[in-house]
Motif scaffolding. Structure first.
Motif, short mmCIF file in Angstrom:
data_model
loop_
_atom_site.label_atom_id
_atom_site.label_comp_id
_atom_site.label_asym_id
_atom_site.label_seq_id
_atom_site.Cartn_x
_atom_site.Cartn_y
_atom_site.Cartn_z
N SER A 1 0.85 -1.19 0.00
CA SER A 1 0.00 0.00 0.00
C SER A 1 0.88 1.24 0.00
CB SER A 1 -0.90 0.00 1.24
OG SER A 1 -1.73 1.13 1.24
N SER A 2 0.57 2.20 -0.86
CA SER A 2 1.34 3.44 -0.95
C SER A 2 0.46 4.60 -0.53
CB SER A 2 1.84 3.67 -2.37
OG SER A 2 2.73 2.65 -2.75
N LYS A 3 1.08 5.60 0.09
CA LYS A 3 0.36 6.80 0.53
C LYS A 3 0.81 7.99 -0.29
CE LYS A 3 -0.40 5.25 5.20
NZ LYS A 3 -0.36 5.55 6.62
N PHE A 4 -0.16 8.79 -0.69
CA PHE A 4 0.09 9.99 -1.48
C PHE A 4 -0.58 11.18 -0.83
CE2 PHE A 4 0.48 6.44 -4.35
CZ PHE A 4 1.56 6.76 -5.14
N GLY A 5 0.01 12.33 -1.00
CA GLY A 5 -0.59 13.58 -0.55
C GLY A 5 -1.36 14.21 -1.71
N TRP A 6 -1.64 15.49 -1.59
CA TRP A 6 -2.33 16.24 -2.64
C TRP A 6 -1.61 17.55 -2.88
CZ3 TRP A 6 -5.82 16.15 -6.42
CH2 TRP A 6 -6.25 17.37 -6.94
N MET B 1 3.20 4.12 -8.63
CA MET B 1 2.09 3.18 -8.44
C MET B 1 2.30 1.94 -9.29
SD MET B 1 -1.23 5.69 -8.47
CE MET B 1 -0.67 6.69 -9.84
N SER B 2 1.77 0.82 -8.81
CA SER B 2 1.81 -0.44 -9.54
C SER B 2 0.40 -0.97 -9.70
CB SER B 2 2.63 -1.48 -8.77
OG SER B 2 3.93 -1.01 -8.55
N ARG B 3 0.17 -1.68 -10.78
CA ARG B 3 -1.14 -2.31 -11.01
C ARG B 3 -1.46 -3.26 -9.85
NH1 ARG B 3 -3.35 -2.92 -15.97
NH2 ARG B 3 -1.32 -2.61 -16.92
N ASP B 4 -2.71 -3.33 -9.45
CA ASP B 4 -3.23 -4.17 -8.38
C ASP B 4 -2.77 -3.76 -6.99
OD1 ASP B 4 -4.64 -5.74 -10.22
OD2 ASP B 4 -2.90 -7.02 -10.56
N GLU B 5 -2.20 -2.58 -6.88
CA GLU B 5 -1.77 -2.06 -5.58
C GLU B 5 -2.91 -1.30 -4.93
OE1 GLU B 5 1.64 1.05 -3.94
OE2 GLU B 5 1.33 0.83 -6.08
N GLN B 6 -2.94 -1.31 -3.62
CA GLN B 6 -3.88 -0.50 -2.85
C GLN B 6 -3.17 0.81 -2.53
OE1 GLN B 6 -7.00 -1.55 -2.00
NE2 GLN B 6 -7.59 0.20 -0.78
N ILE B 7 -3.81 1.96 -2.81
CA ILE B 7 -3.21 3.24 -2.47
C ILE B 7 -4.15 4.04 -1.58
CG2 ILE B 7 -1.83 3.33 -4.60
CD1 ILE B 7 -3.87 5.47 -5.61
#
Length: 126
Positions: A5-10, A68-74
């Motif tokens: 799982s990856s976390k992103f800001g805005w 990001m990678s395909r099938d990943e939860q973000i």
């Protein structure tokens, strides 16, 4: 789905080139807590967003190699207004620069999951 799982800001895009685009299915959208007494929503804080939402999403397709990678939860933060009415279950396009989502738009309903890779190739996020 991967356990990664990856976390992103805005950030707002400001006419910058995207590092990566992805088609994602929105799994969860929740209003972000402002913390004790709402201090985290103070406009004087650099990380503050208007009506911030925490979004969990599943990556269905990507435009190129990137964060990001395909099938990943973000997970990412976004102002509610920038969701443009998208709701849980919708498939949307997001654009990423570095570790921040910078744009989101709904994918037209006639685009099927199997053709998302092709559609992403010619669909720049506004």
């Amino acid at each position: 789905m991967s356990s990664k799982s990856s976390k992103f800001g805005w950030e707002w895009r400001a006419d910058r080139d995207l590092d990566q685009r992805a088609a994602v299915r929105l799994v969860s959208i929740k209003a972000e807590s402002g913390g004790l007494l709402g201090i985290g929503r103070s406009p004087s804080l650099s990380g503050s967003l208007p009506d911030a939402q925490k979004v969990d999403a599943e990556v269905l397709a990507i435009s190129a190699q990137g964060p990001m990678s395909r099938d990943e939860q973000i997970v990412f933060r976004i102002p509610k207004l920038e969701l443009h009415g998208a709701t849980i279950g919708n498939v949307v396009e997001i654009g990423v620069i570095g570790s921040n989502v910078v744009c989101l738009r709904q994918i037209p309903g006639d685009v099927q999951d199997a053709s998302l890779d092709t559609w992403l190739a010619g669909a720049p996020c506004p």
